[in-house]
Scaffold this active site. Sequence first.
Site, PDB file in Angstrom:
ATOM      1  N   GLY A  83       0.791  -1.216   0.000  1.00  0.00           N
ATOM      2  CA  GLY A  83       0.000   0.000   0.000  1.00  0.00           C
ATOM      3  C   GLY A  83       0.825   1.269   0.000  1.00  0.00           C
ATOM      4  O   GLY A  83       1.959   1.311  -0.475  1.00  0.00           O
TER       5      GLY A  83
ATOM      6  N   ASP B 262      -5.380  -8.311  -6.940  1.00  0.00           N
ATOM      7  CA  ASP B 262      -4.993  -8.204  -5.533  1.00  0.00           C
ATOM      8  C   ASP B 262      -3.824  -7.224  -5.416  1.00  0.00           C
ATOM      9  O   ASP B 262      -2.731  -7.485  -5.919  1.00  0.00           O
ATOM     10  CB  ASP B 262      -4.587  -9.574  -4.976  1.00  0.00           C
ATOM     11  CG  ASP B 262      -5.740 -10.563  -5.019  1.00  0.00           C
ATOM     12  OD1 ASP B 262      -6.851 -10.184  -4.643  1.00  0.00           O
ATOM     13  OD2 ASP B 262      -5.516 -11.707  -5.451  1.00  0.00           O
ATOM     14  N   LEU B 263      -4.047  -6.095  -4.757  1.00  0.00           N
ATOM     15  CA  LEU B 263      -3.069  -5.023  -4.696  1.00  0.00           C
ATOM     16  C   LEU B 263      -1.735  -5.494  -4.122  1.00  0.00           C
ATOM     17  O   LEU B 263      -1.685  -6.042  -3.019  1.00  0.00           O
ATOM     18  CB  LEU B 263      -3.625  -3.871  -3.838  1.00  0.00           C
ATOM     19  CG  LEU B 263      -2.723  -2.640  -3.696  1.00  0.00           C
ATOM     20  CD1 LEU B 263      -2.520  -1.979  -5.057  1.00  0.00           C
ATOM     21  CD2 LEU B 263      -3.317  -1.656  -2.702  1.00  0.00           C
ATOM     22  N   ASP B 264      -0.658  -5.273  -4.900  1.00  0.00           N
ATOM     23  CA  ASP B 264       0.713  -5.569  -4.483  1.00  0.00           C
ATOM     24  C   ASP B 264       0.924  -7.040  -4.128  1.00  0.00           C
ATOM     25  O   ASP B 264       1.789  -7.377  -3.322  1.00  0.00           O
ATOM     26  CB  ASP B 264       1.128  -4.689  -3.288  1.00  0.00           C
ATOM     27  CG  ASP B 264       1.149  -3.218  -3.643  1.00  0.00           C
ATOM     28  OD1 ASP B 264       1.366  -2.902  -4.824  1.00  0.00           O
ATOM     29  OD2 ASP B 264       0.941  -2.384  -2.739  1.00  0.00           O
ATOM     30  N   GLU B 265       0.149  -7.929  -4.739  1.00  0.00           N
ATOM     31  CA  GLU B 265       0.297  -9.357  -4.467  1.00  0.00           C
ATOM     32  C   GLU B 265       0.528 -10.176  -5.729  1.00  0.00           C
ATOM     33  O   GLU B 265       0.441 -11.393  -5.708  1.00  0.00           O
ATOM     34  CB  GLU B 265      -0.924  -9.892  -3.707  1.00  0.00           C
ATOM     35  CG  GLU B 265      -1.039  -9.345  -2.288  1.00  0.00           C
ATOM     36  CD  GLU B 265      -2.085 -10.077  -1.460  1.00  0.00           C
ATOM     37  OE1 GLU B 265      -2.590 -11.122  -1.925  1.00  0.00           O
ATOM     38  OE2 GLU B 265      -2.386  -9.612  -0.346  1.00  0.00           O
TER      39      GLU B 265
END
Length: 284
Positions: free
Chosen positions: A201, A226-229
């Site tokens: 984030g 999926d954010l930053d995954e």
Amino acid sequence: MASNTFILVLSCEDRPGIVAAISTELAGLGANIAESNQFWDRSTNSFFMRIAFEAPERVTREDVERALRPAAERFQMRTTLTEAGRRPKIVVMVSKFDHALLHLLYQIRVGWLNAAVVAIVSNHEDSRRTAELEAIPYHCWPVSKDNKGEQEERLLQLVQETGADLVVLARYMQVLSDRLSKRLYGKVINIHHSFLPSFKGAKPYHQAHERGVKLIGATAHYVTPDLDEGPIIEQETERVSHALTAEDFVATGRDIESRVLARAVKLHLESRVMLNGHKTVVFS
């Protein structure tokens, strides 16, 4: 004697005879294997392979595809064949921080990175002068909650019109929608200013400073809903100390981000990265 250079990447369920089948067909074309990498993921029994080979000038891409088709069907391979002499096209997206963009442009200029930047897209005007100096089309598309979908459609249209092979988020500080992430899966690389999976984030360097970490880093990964995954391609860390401020962390991180993103883009464009579920196989 003149020749054509190709790169073949393939994946399938592992079983005996895969390498022999491919090598036999290439030999039949008079091709010479210049580089070969392979990996067997025992946990899923998946086989991954990358072969760079030179074929006589008379051998076309269609000839290679035709020769490999029986083996591909026999082993139910997923294959991608590219011509090594082709210069891949990329779209670079950036917000206000332009260090990663500038590093990419430099590595292209000196010939380390074989790519052509066909467009720079930003939600700010800050990098327009850079684009003009490099003679690259610049698109400033401010993004808000109300026009996000419209701007993403413009991006998809730009990718199609330019024939871009890859979209690079060089510190583009907007989250792509789930829909766009799915449409361009495996074709968008992001640089996250943290050693994932830690500190996802916003403001990860400030998060790291608050936690008193001794190592900070950057992670280049494919973009997913999926954010930053997304699957990780490349990472690097550097040691820091309690004497440094959060701003010192940020300054140190800029250098790491630039290097990591450039390496990840190079690996992808040279067909050295293969998706393996939530992970990657990287033939460096």
